[in-house]
Design a protein around this motif. Structure first.
Motif, PDB file in Angstrom:
ATOM      1  N   ARG A 165      13.736   7.476  -3.931  1.00 41.78           N
ATOM      2  CA  ARG A 165      14.542   6.469  -3.242  1.00 41.78           C
ATOM      3  C   ARG A 165      13.647   5.434  -2.563  1.00 41.78           C
ATOM      4  NH1 ARG A 165      18.071  10.838  -1.817  1.00 41.78           N
ATOM      5  NH2 ARG A 165      16.951  11.099   0.143  1.00 41.78           N
ATOM      6  N   ARG A 166      12.586   5.920  -1.912  1.00 44.89           N
ATOM      7  CA  ARG A 166      11.679   4.994  -1.237  1.00 44.89           C
ATOM      8  C   ARG A 166      10.957   4.113  -2.254  1.00 44.89           C
ATOM      9  NH1 ARG A 166      11.334   1.951   3.030  1.00 44.89           N
ATOM     10  NH2 ARG A 166       9.233   1.667   3.835  1.00 44.89           N
ATOM     11  N   CYS A 167      10.587   4.695  -3.380  1.00 41.65           N
ATOM     12  CA  CYS A 167       9.911   3.945  -4.434  1.00 41.65           C
ATOM     13  C   CYS A 167      10.829   2.856  -4.987  1.00 41.65           C
ATOM     14  CB  CYS A 167       9.481   4.896  -5.552  1.00 41.65           C
ATOM     15  SG  CYS A 167       8.411   4.140  -6.800  1.00 41.65           S
TER      16      CYS A 167
ATOM     17  N   LYS B 129       0.833  -1.213   0.000  1.00 47.00           N
ATOM     18  CA  LYS B 129       0.000   0.000   0.000  1.00 47.00           C
ATOM     19  C   LYS B 129       0.864   1.258   0.000  1.00 47.00           C
ATOM     20  CE  LYS B 129      -3.995  -2.093   2.311  1.00 47.00           C
ATOM     21  NZ  LYS B 129      -4.793  -2.147   3.568  1.00 47.00           N
ATOM     22  N   GLU B 130       1.961   1.200   0.772  1.00 46.55           N
ATOM     23  CA  GLU B 130       2.848   2.361   0.798  1.00 46.55           C
ATOM     24  C   GLU B 130       3.449   2.612  -0.584  1.00 46.55           C
ATOM     25  OE1 GLU B 130       6.970   4.031   2.794  1.00 46.55           O
ATOM     26  OE2 GLU B 130       6.185   2.080   3.424  1.00 46.55           O
ATOM     27  N   TYR B 131       3.813   1.528  -1.286  1.00 40.11           N
ATOM     28  CA  TYR B 131       4.383   1.668  -2.622  1.00 40.11           C
ATOM     29  C   TYR B 131       3.379   2.344  -3.558  1.00 40.11           C
ATOM     30  CZ  TYR B 131       5.904   0.370  -7.314  1.00 40.11           C
ATOM     31  OH  TYR B 131       6.261   0.413  -8.632  1.00 40.11           O
ATOM     32  N   GLN B 132       2.108   1.957  -3.475  1.00 34.60           N
ATOM     33  CA  GLN B 132       1.073   2.578  -4.303  1.00 34.60           C
ATOM     34  C   GLN B 132       0.921   4.063  -3.967  1.00 34.60           C
ATOM     35  OE1 GLN B 132      -2.435   0.175  -3.727  1.00 34.60           O
ATOM     36  NE2 GLN B 132      -1.393  -1.704  -4.364  1.00 34.60           N
ATOM     37  N   GLN B 133       0.982   4.373  -2.670  1.00 34.19           N
ATOM     38  CA  GLN B 133       0.847   5.770  -2.262  1.00 34.19           C
ATOM     39  C   GLN B 133       2.037   6.605  -2.711  1.00 34.19           C
ATOM     40  OE1 GLN B 133       0.378   5.127   1.931  1.00 34.19           O
ATOM     41  NE2 GLN B 133      -1.857   5.109   1.845  1.00 34.19           N
TER      42      GLN B 133
ATOM     43  N   SER C 162       3.692  11.722  -8.746  1.00 34.02           N
ATOM     44  CA  SER C 162       3.111  12.426  -9.902  1.00 34.02           C
ATOM     45  C   SER C 162       2.563  13.796  -9.531  1.00 34.02           C
ATOM     46  CB  SER C 162       1.987  11.571 -10.518  1.00 34.02           C
ATOM     47  OG  SER C 162       0.960  11.344  -9.569  1.00 34.02           O
ATOM     48  N   ALA C 163       2.609  14.148  -8.245  1.00 28.56           N
ATOM     49  CA  ALA C 163       2.081  15.455  -7.813  1.00 28.56           C
ATOM     50  C   ALA C 163       3.021  16.573  -8.242  1.00 28.56           C
ATOM     51  CB  ALA C 163       1.887  15.458  -6.301  1.00 28.56           C
ATOM     52  N   ASP C 164       2.457  17.702  -8.624  1.00 30.42           N
ATOM     53  CA  ASP C 164       3.250  18.855  -9.080  1.00 30.42           C
ATOM     54  C   ASP C 164       3.776  19.705  -7.929  1.00 30.42           C
ATOM     55  OD1 ASP C 164       2.745  18.118 -11.692  1.00 30.42           O
ATOM     56  OD2 ASP C 164       0.892  19.306 -11.796  1.00 30.42           O
ATOM     57  N   SER C 165       3.225  19.503  -6.733  1.00 26.54           N
ATOM     58  CA  SER C 165       3.571  20.377  -5.608  1.00 26.54           C
ATOM     59  C   SER C 165       4.853  19.973  -4.891  1.00 26.54           C
ATOM     60  CB  SER C 165       2.417  20.386  -4.590  1.00 26.54           C
ATOM     61  OG  SER C 165       2.150  19.055  -4.153  1.00 26.54           O
ATOM     62  N   LEU C 166       5.494  18.902  -5.303  1.00 25.66           N
ATOM     63  CA  LEU C 166       6.689  18.421  -4.606  1.00 25.66           C
ATOM     64  C   LEU C 166       7.924  19.241  -4.979  1.00 25.66           C
ATOM     65  CD1 LEU C 166       6.287  14.555  -5.059  1.00 25.66           C
ATOM     66  CD2 LEU C 166       5.725  15.906  -3.036  1.00 25.66           C
ATOM     67  N   ASN C 167       8.749  19.549  -3.984  1.00 26.37           N
ATOM     68  CA  ASN C 167      10.026  20.205  -4.283  1.00 26.37           C
ATOM     69  C   ASN C 167      11.071  19.137  -4.613  1.00 26.37           C
ATOM     70  OD1 ASN C 167      11.120  19.186  -1.824  1.00 26.37           O
ATOM     71  ND2 ASN C 167      10.217  20.923  -0.707  1.00 26.37           N
ATOM     72  N   ASP C 168      12.286  19.552  -4.954  1.00 20.99           N
ATOM     73  CA  ASP C 168      13.328  18.611  -5.387  1.00 20.99           C
ATOM     74  C   ASP C 168      13.688  17.610  -4.290  1.00 20.99           C
ATOM     75  OD1 ASP C 168      13.391  19.795  -7.823  1.00 20.99           O
ATOM     76  OD2 ASP C 168      15.162  21.043  -7.427  1.00 20.99           O
ATOM     77  N   PHE C 169      13.799  18.108  -3.066  1.00 27.64           N
ATOM     78  CA  PHE C 169      14.167  17.224  -1.957  1.00 27.64           C
ATOM     79  C   PHE C 169      13.101  16.149  -1.746  1.00 27.64           C
ATOM     80  CE2 PHE C 169      13.751  16.141   2.557  1.00 27.64           C
ATOM     81  CZ  PHE C 169      15.001  15.568   2.779  1.00 27.64           C
ATOM     82  N   GLU C 170      11.835  16.548  -1.769  1.00 28.35           N
ATOM     83  CA  GLU C 170      10.749  15.588  -1.580  1.00 28.35           C
ATOM     84  C   GLU C 170      10.719  14.563  -2.713  1.00 28.35           C
ATOM     85  OE1 GLU C 170       7.508  18.377   0.809  1.00 28.35           O
ATOM     86  OE2 GLU C 170       7.612  18.443  -1.379  1.00 28.35           O
TER      87      GLU C 170
END
Length: 416
Positions: free
Chosen positions: A77-79, A53-57, A63-71
């Protein structure tokens, strides 16, 4: 389990604070004889469902546009960590469905007395079961952290024990050393003899070798310990009386990282030279090329007579000494971290026998995993039979690692 800043749950990785080891008297052993049996455990299923479930999340959040480079870097890495686990999880679920469908078919064929079709279905089920166990083991290998030195070359030492009457210990030590030499050839590793001290009647008192190649320490780390032999000597009074003798020899396996950060003060060393002995070519016994180094503060001593050059032998001996000193530091750290658990890891618990080679019954028994193998000659040939035994040990260690996680999880749930 901790809540990630982006709102999804992140389970703590398996064995963050534990080391993969072979433990004795595990109460889970009867229930978890193989990876497939452990896969069915409710806590394992729950954990894997959470990771899936975490992998799906994580995939959706990337794919969100609001993420900065660090996020984005953190989520990528987690993916990458979760992707192979999630894929293996789904692959096993699909294989499990195929097994269940085949089991239902077998039940129906049995009720209709379709013997030929039932036999074919049962053979197919056996093949699917083997595939399931292979997939489960692959999954657990992804979950269990890799040992720090699994890819390292090793120094492997063999030493004959003592017995009353006969020289079976020295003969057995020679057979064991040759077994590991053959195994290195079977695995396409490099096997360089560092020291070789033969016994007077054809056996072996002590020998050491440097073994390098792919994942050498991973395969040999559980060979360290006391190996016992039971046989009727081929010569002497005992052979005529058909009396079984018992003897032992010990194996030490030291990982040898490329760079061992252990400083050795030259003032703490005593360096002796002597003439090489044993198998080693025409130069043996002609020059004082062999080197013995004693580390005075600890009493550790190493020898090398592999090369014709005294300087090269000195360099090899120093490298071996550093590896042994490093192993002492590692052992001290392990005993501090896991004093509550009885462990058998590589060179730990050398006095405890780990394996018995019974020649009269043509049986090899590994006492840590209650595993019996027939045909001692096949084992001592150092090829497929030995590789099968070593891989069974590795699978058991993986099962023990996941079992330890289950114990920790149950303790947390019980204690709050």
């Amino acid at each position: 389990v901790g809540l990630h800043s982006h709102g999804f749950w992140r389970p703590k990785p398996l064995l963050d604070t534990a080391r993969v080891t072979l433990s004795f008297n595990s109460r889970h052993r009867k229930n978890h004889q193989n990876s497939q049996a452990l896969w069915k455990h409710e806590a394992v299923q729950k954990y894997l469902e959470t990771l899936s479930k975490e992998y799906q999340q994580v995939s959706r959040q990337l794919s969100a546009d609001s993420l900065n480079d660090f996020e984005q870097r953190t989520l990528r890495r987690r993916c990458a960590d979760l992707s192979p686990i999630a894929a293996a999880f789904q692959e096993i679920k699909e294989a499990e469905r195929e097994v269940q469908e085949l089991e239902a078919m077998c039940t129906e064929l049995d009720s209709r007395d379709e013997k030929q079709l039932l036999q074919l279905a049962l053979e197919e089920k056996e093949s699917l079961d083997k595939n399931m166990n292979m997939l489960c083991r692959k999954l657990f290998q992804l979950l269990v952290p890799k040992e720090k030195y699994d890819r390292s070359p090793v120094i492997l030492e063999v030493t004959a024990g003592r017995t009353t009457g006969g020289d079976i210990c020295q003969q057995f030590t020679k057979e064991m050393f040759e077994m590991y030499q053959s195994y290195a050839d079977y695995k396409r590793w490099t096997f360089d003899i560092v020291n070789y001290t033969p016994a007077e009647i054809g056996g072996l008192h002590h020998a050491a070798a440097h073994i390098s190649g792919e994942n050498v320490y991973r395969h040999l780390k559980y060979e360290g310990g006391t190996h016992r032999v039971q046989r009727i000597p081929e010569t002497g009074m005992s052979s005529r009386m058909q009396r079984i003798h018992t003897g032992t020899m010990s194996v030490i396996v030291l990982p040898q990282p490329e760079e061992v950060d252990v400083r050795v003060d030259p003032k703490d060393l005593r360096i002796d030279t002597f003439r090489a002995r044993g198998a080693g070519g025409q130069h043996v016994n002609k020059t004082d090329s062999a080197v013995r180094i004693v580390h005075l503060p600890t009493g550790l001593a190493v020898e090398c007579q592999q090369e014709r050059s005294q300087q090269l032998n000195k360099e090899i001996a120093l490298r071996t000494l550093r590896a042994k000193l490093y192993q002492q530091l590692l052992e001290k750290q392990l005993s501090q971290e896991q004093s509550a658990r009885k462990l058998q890891l590589g060179t730990r618990a050398q006095s405890e026998r780990i394996r018995t080679y019974n020649f009269t019954q043509d049986r090899v028994t590994d006492h840590r995993i209650s595993y019996d193998a027939r045909n001692i000659k096949e084992i001592l040939s150092g090829k497929e039979a030995l590789d099968k035994l070593i891989n069974r040990l590795l699978e058991f260690a993986e099962i023990e690692a996941v079992t330890q996680y289950l114990e920790n999880l149950q303790a947390l749930e019980g204690g709050g």
